[in-house]
Design an enzyme around this catalytic site. Structure first.
Site, mmCIF file in Angstrom:
data_model
loop_
_atom_site.group_PDB
_atom_site.id
_atom_site.type_symbol
_atom_site.label_atom_id
_atom_site.label_comp_id
_atom_site.label_asym_id
_atom_site.label_seq_id
_atom_site.Cartn_x
_atom_site.Cartn_y
_atom_site.Cartn_z
ATOM 1 N N GLY A 260 0.346 -0.903 0.119
ATOM 2 C CA GLY A 260 -0.024 0.099 0.401
ATOM 3 C C GLY A 260 0.808 1.289 -0.245
ATOM 4 N N LYS B 103 2.553 -10.759 -3.702
ATOM 5 C CA LYS B 103 4.013 -8.865 -3.728
ATOM 6 C C LYS B 103 5.264 -9.840 -3.025
ATOM 7 C CE LYS B 103 -0.535 -7.178 -1.543
ATOM 8 N NZ LYS B 103 -0.999 -6.848 -0.128
ATOM 9 N N GLY C 280 -6.420 0.220 1.089
ATOM 10 C CA GLY C 280 -7.264 1.250 1.312
ATOM 11 C C GLY C 280 -7.264 2.444 0.673
#
Length: 439
Positions: free
Chosen positions: A136, A207, A304
Site C-alpha cells: 500500500g 507481493k 485502503g
C-alpha cells in the site's frame, strides 16, 4: 511551466475515486511540486453514471479500458481494474506498446506478466511504476529499486496482508476464533465477501514474488512459493504462542541461500519483543536485510483507498517530474532481459525451529512415544509443555506443545505423521515455523 501531463484512469472504484479526488483537489500544489499540471483527460469504469463524489465531467469516458489505453490522448495510463488477466493485461500492454507510461496497483497482474510488461516498457523507453502493488502506502518499491542500489540484499520479509494481520491481532486481543474475527473483518470492510485470496496467503505470495525479483535480480516466480494461510490457526495456538513469548503473524519471507532463493508464505511465531511482532491491525511492514545498510524496517497502511491512491499518486508525480530525453531505470531493478532464472533453494534446516501442538489421549506411554518419534527423526527439542485435561470434557485429553531447535521441515512432518499413525492423536496436529528476527 511545462505542458500538462495527461492522465487516463481505468477503474474508478475506491482507489480510482480517491486518486481522482487527490488530482482534482490538489491541482495547483501538484503543479508546483511536479513542475507541470496533471490533468485527468480520460476515464473508464463499469458504470459511467455512478456518483463517486468527484467531478470527472471534463474527462472523456471509455466503456472499454483497452480502447482508452489504445486511443486516448494521454501520457500516462493508470490501471486500477485488478485481476491478472484481461482487460487489465491487454490494456497495460496496449498503453506501453504505444509509448505511454503506465502506473498500476495490480500485484496479480505483475506477478504473472511483470517481466513481459517490463520488457515492453524498457523497449519503448517508458516507465512502468507499481509502488501501490506491494504494501500500500509504504514506499518499499522505490527503496529497493533506487535507494538500496549499492547494497546486496540477503533477505526480505514482512507482513504484507492487512486482512490477515487484523484477524490475528483480534484473535489475540479479544480471545475470539478465526471465524468470528473474519466475520468482523468483513463487516468492517477489511475482508472481501470471499476472503480466500487473502486468508490462504495468495495475496501475500504475489507481493512477495515482486519483492523477490527486486531483491535478487531474478525473474518473477509466483509458483515457486511455499504457501500456507491462516485459516487453520486456532485460539489455542494464539494462547500457546503468548505463553512461550511469541506472537503469530502471517509472514512472506524471501532469502538467498547457497543453493538458490527461498520463498515462503506461512503463519509464523515471532518473539514478542521483536519489531515485527508490534505491527498490529491492518498495518503492513517490510524488513530488508542488506550488507551495507544492515536491516531496514518500514511500516504503514497496507491497503485502503487513500493509502493505495497515495502510492499511485507518487508514481504519477515521478513521471511528471521526469524531463524529455531522461533515461529511465529498469522496471524491476535490472533490465528485464538480464533478470536471472529463478533457482529454487534446496530444502535445508530451518534455523528458527518449529512449534508443534498435539492434542492426545491421556493414557500411559503417549509422552514417551512422542519423544521417541522426535528422536527417531533427529529432532532436538528446546522445550516441552503438557496441559493436562485442557481439551477433554472429562479430562481425558492432554495438549502437548513442543518447541524444536533448528531442524528440517521434512523431519518434523515425518515425525508428526508417525505420531498420527499411533492412534492416540485427537484432531489435527498444528505445526508453525518460528522466526527470530534480529530486531
Amino acid at each position: 511551466m511545462a505542458h500538462a501531463l495527461k492522465i487516463g484512469i481505468a477503474g474508478l472504484g475506491t482507489v480510482g475515486a480517491s486518486l481522482a479526488r487527490i488530482l482534482n483537489g490538489r491541482h495547483n500544489k501538484l503543479a508546483d511540486i511536479c513542475g507541470r499540471p496533471i490533468e485527468i483527460v480520460a476515464v473508464s469504469a463499469r458504470d459511467p453514471d455512478k456518483d463517486r463524489g468527484v467531478d470527472l465531467s471534463g474527462a472523456t469516458f471509455y466503456a472499454d479500458p483497452v480502447a482508452l489505453a489504445r486511443e486516448a490522448d494521454i501520457d500516462v495510463f493508470v490501471e486500477l481494474i485488478g485481476g491478472e488477466g484481461d482487460p487489465a493485461l491487454s490494456a497495460v500492454r496496449e498503453a506501453l506498446s504505444r509509448g505511454c507510461h503506465a502506473v498500476t496497483a495490480n500485484k496479480a497482474l505483475l506477478a504473472r506478466h511483470g517481466v513481459e510488461l517490463a520488457g515492453i516498457a524498457e523497449e519503448k523507453g517508458v516507465l512502468l511504476n507499481f509502488e501501490a502493488a506491494v504494501a500500500g502506502g509504504i514506499p518499499v518499491i522505490k527503496a529497493m529499486r533506487e535507494s538500496l542500489t549499492g547494497n546486496s540484499i540477503t533477505r526480505v520479509f514482512g507482513i504484507l496482508n492487512g486482512t490477515c494481520n487484523y484477524i490475528l491481532t483480534e484473535m489475540e486481543r479479544c480471545g475470539l476464533s478465526f471465524e468470528d474475527c473474519l466475520k468482523e473483518a468483513q463487516r468492517l470492510g477489511y475482508a472481501e465477501a470471499d476472503p480466500t485470496f487473502d486468508v490462504e496467503g495468495n495475496d501475500t505470495a504475489h507481493k512477495l514474488a515482486l519483492l523477490t525479483s527486486l531483491a535478487f535480480g531474478t525473474r518473477i516466480a509466483p509458483d515457486d512459493i511455499y504457501l500456507e494461510g491462516i485459516s487453520n490457526i486456532t485460539i489455542e495456538d494464539i494462547r500457546a504462542a503468548a505463553d512461550l513469548g511469541f506472537r503469530i503473524k502471517l509472514l512472506g519471507v524471501a532469502q538467498r541461500t547457497d543453493s538458490g532463493i527461498e520463498q515462503r508464505v506461512h503463519p509464523t511465531m515471532v518473539p514478542k519483543d521483536s519489531v515485527i511482532a508490534q505491527v498490529d491491525g491492518v498495518t503492513n511492514a517490510v524488513a530488508i536485510d542488506a550488507d551495507v545498510l544492515g536491516e531496514l524496517m518500514m511500516s504503514g497502511p497496507g491497503a485502503g483507498g487513500d493509502a493505495t491512491a497515495s502510492a499511485v499518486m507518487g508514481d504519477i508525480a515521478d513521471i511528471a517530474k521526469a524531463r524529455p530525453g531522461h533515461q529511465h531505470g529498469p522496471v524491476l531493478g535490472r533490465p528485464a532481459v538480464h533478470l536471472e532464472t529463478y533457482e529454487r533453494a534446496r530444502m535445508r534446516s530451518h534455523e528458527g525451529g518449529y512449534f508443534i501442538r498435539l492434542t492426545v489421549e491421556d493414557r500411559t506411554g503417549v509422552f514417551a512415544s512422542i519423544a521417541g518419534h522426535m528422536s527417531d527423526n533427529d529432532i532436538s527439542l528446546e522445550s516441552i509443555v503438557q496441559r493436562p485435561g485442557e481439551n477433554g470434557a472429562n479430562g481425558d485429553r492432554k495438549t502437548v506443545i513442543l518447541v524444536t531447535h533448528a531442524t528440517m521441515e521434512a523431519s518434523v512432518r515425518k515425525a508428526v505423521e508417525a505420531i498420527s499413525a499411533d492412534g492416540y492423536l485427537v484432531g489435527k496436529p498444528q505445526v508453525i515455523r518460528i522466526e527470530r528476527p534480529e530486531s
